[in-house]
Design an enzyme around this catalytic site. Sequence first.
Site, PDB file in Angstrom:
ATOM      1  N   ASP A 112       0.835  -1.201   0.000  1.00 13.79           N
ATOM      2  CA  ASP A 112       0.000   0.000   0.000  1.00 13.79           C
ATOM      3  C   ASP A 112       0.874   1.257   0.000  1.00 13.79           C
ATOM      4  OD1 ASP A 112      -2.180  -1.649   0.183  1.00 13.79           O
ATOM      5  OD2 ASP A 112      -2.445  -1.370   2.345  1.00 13.79           O
TER       6      ASP A 112
HETATM    7  N1  URA Z   1      -1.426  -5.636   4.283  1.00 17.96           N
HETATM    8  C1  URA Z   1      -1.874  -4.374   4.176  1.00 17.96           C
HETATM    9  O1  URA Z   1      -2.888  -4.003   4.756  1.00 17.96           O
HETATM   10  N2  URA Z   1      -1.143  -3.520   3.414  1.00 17.96           N
HETATM   11  C2  URA Z   1       0.005  -3.859   2.789  1.00 17.96           C
HETATM   12  O2  URA Z   1       0.639  -3.033   2.131  1.00 17.96           O
HETATM   13  C3  URA Z   1       0.455  -5.191   2.917  1.00 17.96           C
HETATM   14  C4  URA Z   1      -0.283  -6.071   3.681  1.00 17.96           C
END
Ligand code: URA
Length: 241
Positions: A112
């Site tokens: 993310d």
């Molecule tokens: N889980 C999440 O919520 N975000 C990420 O970037 C990776 C795993």
Amino acid sequence: MQTKSFRIDRYISKHLSINRRDIKLMLAQGRIVINGDIIRDVTTVVEEFDHVVLDGEVLQNKQALYIMLHKPVGVVSATKDEIHKTVIDLLPSNMGFSPLDTSSLHIVGRLDLNTSGLLLLTNDSRWSRRLMAPEEKVSKVYQVGLENEITDEYISAFSEGMYFQFEDITTQPAQLKILSPRVAEVILQEGKYHQIKRMFGRFRNPVITLHRSAIGNLILDKTLRAGESRALTSEEVSSIF
Ligand code: URA
């Protein structure tokens, strides 16, 4: 992503419009060389990164690229974006594969926007497909900073799996270790959309920081600062599983 491998006769006829009978003759005459070896067997398969030579002329010489990046927060895991800087924008133009052809790269397992840590990029779709295949159960290790204290209850909830109504799935068993009252290490063998944030969301405990430190046997190189990257060694490429 399609696997780019062809039998040698199909490969030559596709590239040079030569009929298959003539290709058999070329093979018999020892005119085709793959990765330094004269090829005579018509059933030989040419893979995407094989070095192929016919009569001394190179027909294929594509280099497989494998890169580890320490992704910083605020950079998007995409090859193009209208608003944010992308992970591709962070790569230097020369990484020992001079010049680096970023157009052929794809991301293996996105993070993310506000997650940092180990991100892999490659042009080898066979490798990335294997890395992401559910049956390979490749572990991803995350350090998670939370707004509220974590209790032992979380450990069993993560290992039992959680039902996500939107996708109609139950998450695979995940390991959670409490490192300090508001910091946990989580190991997942899958990667559903915002999975870690949603799992802690069940406890109404917002994720403040999220960092991926390892994928399979590959640990983020501690000498790489956020935004820096390097090529994987050939040992790392094969040792990840
Ligand atoms: N889980 C999440 O919520 N975000 C990420 O970037 C990776 C795993």
